[in-house]
Design a protein around this motif. Structure first.
Motif, short mmCIF file in Angstrom:
data_model
loop_
_atom_site.label_atom_id
_atom_site.label_comp_id
_atom_site.label_asym_id
_atom_site.label_seq_id
_atom_site.Cartn_x
_atom_site.Cartn_y
_atom_site.Cartn_z
N GLN A 170 0.86 -1.26 0.22
CA GLN A 170 -0.06 0.16 0.10
C GLN A 170 0.91 1.41 -0.05
O GLN A 170 1.86 1.23 0.97
CB GLN A 170 -1.08 0.15 1.20
CG GLN A 170 -2.02 -0.81 1.48
CD GLN A 170 -2.73 -0.69 2.67
OE1 GLN A 170 -2.59 0.15 3.30
NE2 GLN A 170 -3.55 -1.72 3.10
N THR A 214 0.73 5.65 -0.13
CA THR A 214 -0.36 6.95 -0.32
C THR A 214 0.78 7.95 -0.43
O THR A 214 1.75 8.18 0.32
CB THR A 214 -0.88 7.11 1.14
OG1 THR A 214 -1.71 5.95 1.32
CG2 THR A 214 -1.97 8.31 0.99
N GLU A 263 -2.79 -1.50 -3.00
CA GLU A 263 -3.37 -0.21 -3.22
C GLU A 263 -2.75 0.98 -3.27
O GLU A 263 -1.49 1.07 -2.66
CB GLU A 263 -4.35 -0.14 -1.89
CG GLU A 263 -5.35 -1.26 -1.63
CD GLU A 263 -5.92 -1.31 -0.51
OE1 GLU A 263 -5.66 -0.44 0.44
OE2 GLU A 263 -6.93 -2.28 -0.46
N SER A 264 -3.04 2.12 -3.98
CA SER A 264 -2.25 3.05 -4.12
C SER A 264 -3.21 4.39 -4.39
O SER A 264 -4.24 4.17 -4.56
CB SER A 264 -1.35 3.31 -5.22
OG SER A 264 -2.23 3.46 -6.43
N TRP A 265 -2.69 5.43 -3.30
CA TRP A 265 -3.60 6.78 -3.40
C TRP A 265 -2.81 7.93 -3.55
O TRP A 265 -1.70 7.97 -2.97
CB TRP A 265 -4.37 6.85 -2.02
CG TRP A 265 -5.30 5.87 -1.73
CD1 TRP A 265 -6.72 5.68 -2.10
CD2 TRP A 265 -5.02 4.62 -0.75
NE1 TRP A 265 -7.11 4.65 -1.55
CE2 TRP A 265 -6.39 4.16 -0.94
CE3 TRP A 265 -4.01 4.17 -0.14
CZ2 TRP A 265 -6.58 2.78 -0.29
CZ3 TRP A 265 -3.97 2.96 0.56
CH2 TRP A 265 -5.40 2.29 0.39
N GLN A 266 -3.16 8.77 -4.21
CA GLN A 266 -2.67 10.19 -4.52
C GLN A 266 -3.59 11.27 -4.32
O GLN A 266 -4.90 11.10 -4.88
CB GLN A 266 -2.35 10.27 -6.12
CG GLN A 266 -1.12 9.24 -6.38
CD GLN A 266 -0.91 9.31 -7.88
OE1 GLN A 266 -0.66 10.26 -8.48
NE2 GLN A 266 -1.26 8.19 -8.69
N TYR A 267 -3.43 11.72 -3.25
CA TYR A 267 -4.20 12.95 -2.86
C TYR A 267 -3.40 14.31 -2.98
O TYR A 267 -2.73 14.71 -2.01
CB TYR A 267 -4.85 13.08 -1.57
CG TYR A 267 -5.77 11.85 -1.60
CD1 TYR A 267 -6.87 11.89 -1.93
CD2 TYR A 267 -5.24 10.64 -0.59
CE1 TYR A 267 -7.79 10.55 -1.82
CE2 TYR A 267 -6.15 9.79 -0.15
CZ TYR A 267 -7.34 9.55 -0.89
OH TYR A 267 -8.30 8.55 -0.93
N LYS A 308 -6.10 5.13 -6.60
CA LYS A 308 -7.11 6.15 -6.75
C LYS A 308 -6.17 7.60 -6.65
O LYS A 308 -5.35 7.59 -6.13
CB LYS A 308 -8.07 6.26 -5.16
CG LYS A 308 -9.03 7.63 -5.51
CD LYS A 308 -9.92 7.38 -4.40
CE LYS A 308 -10.83 8.62 -4.51
NZ LYS A 308 -11.62 8.94 -3.27
N GLN A 309 -6.48 8.44 -7.57
CA GLN A 309 -5.83 9.57 -7.69
C GLN A 309 -6.78 10.94 -7.91
O GLN A 309 -7.81 10.96 -8.60
CB GLN A 309 -5.01 9.43 -9.22
CG GLN A 309 -4.22 10.56 -9.63
CD GLN A 309 -3.80 10.43 -10.91
OE1 GLN A 309 -4.44 10.59 -11.78
NE2 GLN A 309 -2.73 9.98 -11.20
N HIS A 312 -9.50 8.37 -11.12
CA HIS A 312 -8.75 9.44 -11.09
C HIS A 312 -9.67 10.70 -11.43
O HIS A 312 -10.70 10.77 -11.82
CB HIS A 312 -7.69 9.55 -12.10
CG HIS A 312 -7.93 9.45 -13.50
ND1 HIS A 312 -7.41 9.98 -14.61
CD2 HIS A 312 -9.22 9.18 -14.13
CE1 HIS A 312 -7.88 9.82 -15.60
NE2 HIS A 312 -8.99 9.32 -15.59
#
Lengths: 257, 455
Positions: B301, B303, B330-334, B363-364, B394
């Motif tokens: 994971q 983030t 899982e990967s997230w970019q905020y 998710k981006q 995205h």
């Protein structure tokens, strides 16, 4: 001295004139209802009184406790005791109701030279008022109106009104979209606020609300003018005959007092 | 003291500096020398990117090509740090740390650093020492994580690495307090520094690492501002997260108003490891943050949170590449940006899902608040998916402050500035709250508060 004195108020958006000479006097302790068909200018009147700058006032004046209301910034009006319950409450991501309401309460206190409310006193006040309108206090720590149901948003408006304790409360179609239970709850909150020192202007499309918030005066708005004024029975007459009745010329503009 | 030169000459002057360094025996005989040399050759061949390169379309770095950069001479052992008042640095502190390394203009400042509280299994040392001591682990990973081709700045860094840290967490080692790496520039005109950090976190280890890039040149004692200087920080950080490792990372870019910052963060994640990074950029003339992360084992994971808050004519370019090479990751970019005046933000995020990386959840989100008509954002989210059972989303939102919301708040009694401040603050808070080092979060919170509209 009347609390609110609206004289020959004209307002427009871009080239469209919406208010075309409103005259209305509201005294402390009174509840006035403004009714009228869609597009008659009800919400515009409410928003102009709160200071929304999308509308340009082209003529007339509004005195609030003898002061020029139109000359005040929206926040000054709020601090002076004017409250608008929004027809469409706005969602504010990342700002909780508790957080902004505390800032609002303290802005008002500061305006009146009072000390700021501390966190404990504030929470106590909030708890009491939330219970009054049966608003789940968990919602208060969430972003303002974000993900709230229609009923929750309207309850949140009345809740804020109770906390801010205004002198003049303007309710803009607070009843629309509410089921009967929510309507009763909202009306209960409003009725708890009725007092000899406070005045209310209740803008509504439907007579239904007035079964629960019984007004002292009813005014019918058409094409930006008040075309008929009367007591609470006027609302019932309107309900029975419909807005077409006032549109058929059974009403004439009320003369400027 | 800057001289105008052509782009070519500028590249050549870096090459010439390299050749001068090679005259030093220790440099030329080091096991790392061939790696440097190869990187330099590739850098000279490619040169600096231009806006014709797709990855640099919105970020013009012409300004750095016209400076004859002096490389900070930190490679040789004789380097000694400029003495700076510890009080100046105090405001950038993050509370109690497991270890702190402070580099001033590329040289380790022992008086400001501390590595005497290291728990068992945690090693924090100067990268140049680890290179000199031929650390085997370092040798097998250095330059193997940030491998994106054509990254001219990373190549230049590899060739000229002059300072930085080597952090090693043995299997199951836990650093309770954060490890702080501080890279201070005092503003010697036209200095280029190339800090490098290698973090090797073995299986099930855990740590929080803070990188602070600070320009002190604009800050005088007693609040008297000094002239900002033009300098260049070209940093590379590589992270190897072993199975089950859990690394939190915060990078703060507070360079001087006239400074250029190029940063590359490379991360490789093994099975069930976690990497959470928060990148805050509040100052600097031009900042480019490259991120390349590869999820190589199932259950990984990562983030990446970002917040940029700029004004004037500052520019920040956040460039992310996340590669899902294994299933169930899982990967997230905020990434959020608040741009005032004529500042400019660039966001480019690419999610690459390899064949076989099933059940990927990626998710981006890029959210931007433009506070001025002259502020600008270029946002480019991209998905490339070669697996058929994945969830990838995205989105980008770009907007001004919602005037309806401002009116709502004002109708409740808040001033215009108060209402605006509240909304900008709320926007920034969501990212600031991701910072787990409380004194750091408080400091950044205060910094954001300071920049909110007043009245």
């Amino acid at each position: 001295m009347a609390m609110l004195e609206i004289r020959n108020l004209h307002a427009r958006v871009e080239d469209t004139e919406i208010l075309r000479g409103i005259n209305l006097t509201v005294n402390a302790g009174e509840v006035h209802s403004i009714m009228g068909p869609n597009g008659s200018g009800k919400s515009t009147l409410a928003q102009v009184l709160a200071g929304k700058d999308t509308y340009e006032v082209t003529e007339g004046e509004v005195l609030y406790n003898g002061k020029d209301l139109l000359d005040m910034e929206p926040n000054e009006r709020a601090c002076e005791g004017v409250f608008l319950a929004f027809q469409y409450p706005v969602e504010i991501p990342g700002v909780s109701t508790n957080y902004f309401l505390k800032a609002a309460v303290n802005a008002k206190r500061k305006h009146h030279g009072q000390e700021e409310l501390d966190a404990v006193d504030f929470l106590e006040l909030v708890k009491e008022k939330a219970a009054l309108v049966e608003l789940d206090s968990k919602l208060l720590s969430r972003s303002v109106n974000e993900g709230f149901s229609g009923g929750e948003k309207k309850r949140n408006e009345i809740f804020q009104m109770c906390v801010l304790d205004p002198t003049l409360a303007i309710l803009d179609e607070t009843d629309s979209g509410l089921d009967i239970d929510a309507l009763k709850t909202v009306a209960h909150g409003v009725n708890c606020m009725r007092s000899p020192e406070r005045a209310m202007v209740v803008v509504t499309h439907y007579q239904r609300l007035l079964d629960y918030i019984v007004p002292d005066f009813v005014h019918v708005l058409r094409e930006g003018r008040i075309v008929k004024s009367g007591g609470k029975e006027l609302a019932l007459e309107l309900e029975a005959k419909g807005y077409a009745w006032v549109e058929e010329g059974n009403a004439t503009p009320v003369a400027t007092s | 003291m800057t001289t105008t030169m052509t782009a070519n000459n500028n590249v050549e002057s870096f090459a010439a500096h390299f050749q001068r360094l090679e005259k030093n025996d220790a440099f030329a005989r080091s096991w790392f020398h061939p790696v440097r040399k190869a990187a330099l050759a590739r850098f000279v061949e490619s040169g600096f990117p231009t806006t014709k390169d797709e990855d640099w379309r919105f970020t013009n770095i012409k300004a750095i090509k016209s400076v004859d950069w002096k490389s900070a001479d930190g490679v040789s052992d004789g380097c000694s740090a400029k003495i700076i008042d510890p009080q100046l640095l105090e405001q950038f502190g993050i509370g109690t740390t497991t270890a702190t390394l402070v580099f001033v203009d590329g040289c380790l400042a022992p008086a400001l650093s501390s590595t005497d509280r290291l728990p068992k299994g945690v090693r924090v040392e100067r990268l140049s020492d680890a290179i000199k001591n031929e650390n085997k682990l370092l040798a097998s990973h250095l330059g193997q994580v940030a491998t994106q081709k054509d990254n001219a700045f990373a190549l230049l860094n590899t060739a000229l690495v002059d300072n930085g840290a080597f952090i090693h967490l043995a299997a199951n080692a836990v650093a309770e307090k954060p490890i702080h790496l501080v890279f201070v520039s005092t503003g010697d005109q036209a200095t280029a520094s190339h800090p490098r950090t290698m973090i090797i976190a073995e299986d099930n280890s855990q740590a929080t690492i803070v990188e602070s890039y600070i320009g002190l040149d604009g800050i005088g004692l007693d609040g008297v501002g000094l002239e900002p200087a033009t300098y260049l920080t070209n940093a590379v950080t590589e992270v190897v997260a072993g199975a089950g490792a859990n690394i939190r990372h915060h990078k703060i870019v507070q360079e001087s108003d006239d400074a250029f910052h190029f940063g590359t963060l490379g991360v490789s994640l093994q099975r069930d490891s976690r990497f959470t990074s928060t990148n805050i950029c509040t100052d600097g003339r031009l900042t480019r943050n490259n991120v390349e992360a590869r999820l190589l084992g199932e259950g990984g994971q990562c983030t990446f949170n970002g917040l940029s808050m700029l004004g004037g004519e500052q520019l920040v370019d956040n460039h992310l590449y996340i590669e899902h090479a294994a299933a169930h990751c899982e990967s997230w970019q905020y990434y959020k940006g608040i741009y005032n005046d004529a500042s400019h933000g660039v966001f480019s995020g690419r999610i690459f899902v390899r064949d076989g990386a099933q059940k990927t959840d990626a998710k981006q989100t890029n959210m931007t608040l433009l506070l001025s008509d002259r502020a600008q954002i270029d946002s480019k989210p991209q998905l490339e998916i070669f697996a058929d059972d994945v969830k990838c989303t995205h989105g980008a939102t770009i907007g001004q402050i919602d005037e309806e919301a401002i009116f709502y708040l004002r109708a409740r009694g808040l001033t215009d500035a108060g209402a605006r401040s509240m909304m900008i603050h709320a926007f920034a808070s969501q990212t600031l709250n991701e910072i787990t080092v409380e004194p750091l979060r408080e400091r950044l919170e205060a910094l954001v508060q300071e920049r909110l509209p007043k009245g």
